[in-house]
Design an enzyme around this catalytic site. Sequence first.
Site, short mmCIF file in Angstrom:
data_model
loop_
_atom_site.label_atom_id
_atom_site.label_comp_id
_atom_site.label_asym_id
_atom_site.label_seq_id
_atom_site.Cartn_x
_atom_site.Cartn_y
_atom_site.Cartn_z
N ARG A 1 23.86 27.71 31.36
CA ARG A 1 24.81 28.19 30.37
C ARG A 1 26.20 28.36 31.00
O ARG A 1 26.35 29.15 31.93
CB ARG A 1 24.37 29.55 29.80
CG ARG A 1 23.16 29.48 28.86
CD ARG A 1 23.49 28.68 27.62
NE ARG A 1 22.38 28.49 26.72
CZ ARG A 1 21.53 27.46 26.73
NH1 ARG A 1 21.65 26.51 27.64
NH2 ARG A 1 20.58 27.35 25.83
N ASP B 1 -3.30 14.20 32.76
CA ASP B 1 -4.61 13.67 32.33
C ASP B 1 -5.35 13.20 33.58
O ASP B 1 -4.88 13.45 34.70
CB ASP B 1 -4.39 12.52 31.32
CG ASP B 1 -5.53 12.42 30.31
OD1 ASP B 1 -6.70 12.46 30.73
OD2 ASP B 1 -5.25 12.29 29.11
N LYS C 1 18.25 13.19 27.84
CA LYS C 1 16.82 13.50 27.92
C LYS C 1 16.16 13.31 26.56
O LYS C 1 16.54 13.94 25.58
CB LYS C 1 16.61 14.95 28.37
CG LYS C 1 15.14 15.39 28.35
CD LYS C 1 14.94 16.75 29.00
CE LYS C 1 14.89 17.88 28.01
NZ LYS C 1 13.55 18.28 27.57
N LYS D 1 5.95 14.95 30.34
CA LYS D 1 5.06 15.89 31.05
C LYS D 1 3.60 15.42 30.98
O LYS D 1 2.72 16.11 30.47
CB LYS D 1 5.20 17.31 30.49
CG LYS D 1 6.61 17.88 30.63
CD LYS D 1 6.67 19.36 30.31
CE LYS D 1 8.05 19.94 30.47
NZ LYS D 1 8.98 19.56 29.39
N THR E 1 8.18 27.58 32.77
CA THR E 1 8.85 28.89 32.87
C THR E 1 8.44 29.82 31.74
O THR E 1 8.75 31.01 31.78
CB THR E 1 10.37 28.72 32.88
OG1 THR E 1 10.71 27.88 31.79
CG2 THR E 1 10.85 28.13 34.17
N ARG F 1 22.08 22.94 23.89
CA ARG F 1 22.88 23.65 22.89
C ARG F 1 24.32 23.96 23.28
O ARG F 1 25.20 23.88 22.43
CB ARG F 1 22.12 24.92 22.44
CG ARG F 1 20.96 24.56 21.53
CD ARG F 1 19.95 25.66 21.43
NE ARG F 1 19.22 25.83 22.67
CZ ARG F 1 18.26 26.72 22.86
NH1 ARG F 1 17.92 27.53 21.88
NH2 ARG F 1 17.63 26.81 24.01
N ASP G 1 10.98 12.87 29.06
CA ASP G 1 10.31 14.12 29.45
C ASP G 1 8.98 14.24 28.71
O ASP G 1 8.87 14.98 27.73
CB ASP G 1 11.25 15.29 29.12
CG ASP G 1 10.74 16.61 29.69
OD1 ASP G 1 9.86 16.59 30.56
OD2 ASP G 1 11.25 17.66 29.27
O1 C5P Z 1 19.62 23.89 24.60
P1 C5P Z 1 19.24 24.14 26.03
O2 C5P Z 1 20.35 23.85 27.01
O3 C5P Z 1 18.63 25.50 26.23
O4 C5P Z 1 18.11 23.05 26.31
C1 C5P Z 1 17.35 23.09 27.47
C2 C5P Z 1 16.31 22.00 27.46
O5 C5P Z 1 15.48 22.15 28.58
C3 C5P Z 1 15.39 21.97 26.26
O6 C5P Z 1 15.02 20.61 26.04
C4 C5P Z 1 14.20 22.77 26.70
O7 C5P Z 1 13.01 22.34 26.08
C5 C5P Z 1 14.16 22.41 28.17
N1 C5P Z 1 13.58 23.46 29.00
C6 C5P Z 1 14.10 24.74 29.07
N2 C5P Z 1 13.57 25.67 29.90
C7 C5P Z 1 12.54 25.34 30.61
C8 C5P Z 1 11.99 24.08 30.56
C9 C5P Z 1 12.54 23.13 29.73
O8 C5P Z 1 15.06 25.07 28.43
N3 C5P Z 1 12.06 26.26 31.40
#
Ligand code: C5P
Length: 230
Positions: free
Chosen positions: A179, A64, A32, A61, A118, A209, A59
Amino acid sequence: MPCELILVLDAPSPRDVAPALKRLVGTVTWVKVGLEMFTACGPDCVREVADLGFKVFLDLKLHDIPNTVAKSVESVAKLPIGMLTLHTGGGREMMAWAVKAQQQHAPQLRLLGVTVLTSMGAKDLNEVGVAAAPEAQVVRLGRLAVEAGLRGLVCSPLELAPLRAALPSDVALVTPGIRPREAGLDDQTRVMTPGEAARAGASFIVVGRPIWKAPDPVIAARAILSELGA
Ligand code: C5P
């Protein structure tokens, strides 16, 4: 349909993560590219990631007037991307124009709708004039997106079940907030494991992460893939 993994590149440039990214070629299929990287280094970084052998989820988003979004879809259609996001809050016409541009200029590209961010709770929605509860608003915008011709949505893990119940099964649901059991939460609060999200109906999970911060990102990515049954 098996659930697939999308690796997040939250960095200003692919070069910032180049050694680890190169090691992930062959393990991870999708990457992404978000606003941070695209606003920093533009279409070149998309080509760079694609040249390494990854499929790119861009991504941006988009949100417009219909003509501007359609022209933007036409512009990015020249890039090697497989998925692109736009805000469903832009309305039916905006989404329909985007779909028309996608069908004309990039038949292989899947357009995904973002419903309610979110980061927005009931109070935030209320402040911008939306009286509906977040989940009801997500389902409402999800239905509108599909009517307008979008073939997928980005949603939180907790929205998978209501969207799956409301929408045709061929709509792709793409979910961040994932996670693995052994990973920390970072700033995420309402999360699911990769396996839970897959069982709840996710078509793609978006993970950053837990892979980048692992002692060995390749091993972490493989563990997630095996939890997805890939
Ligand atoms: O590091 P992590 O796994 O939390 O990354 C999640 C990705 O998804 C990031 O790019 C974050 O901007 C995106 N994201 C998110 N939660 C959302 C929408 C987008 O973590 N509700």
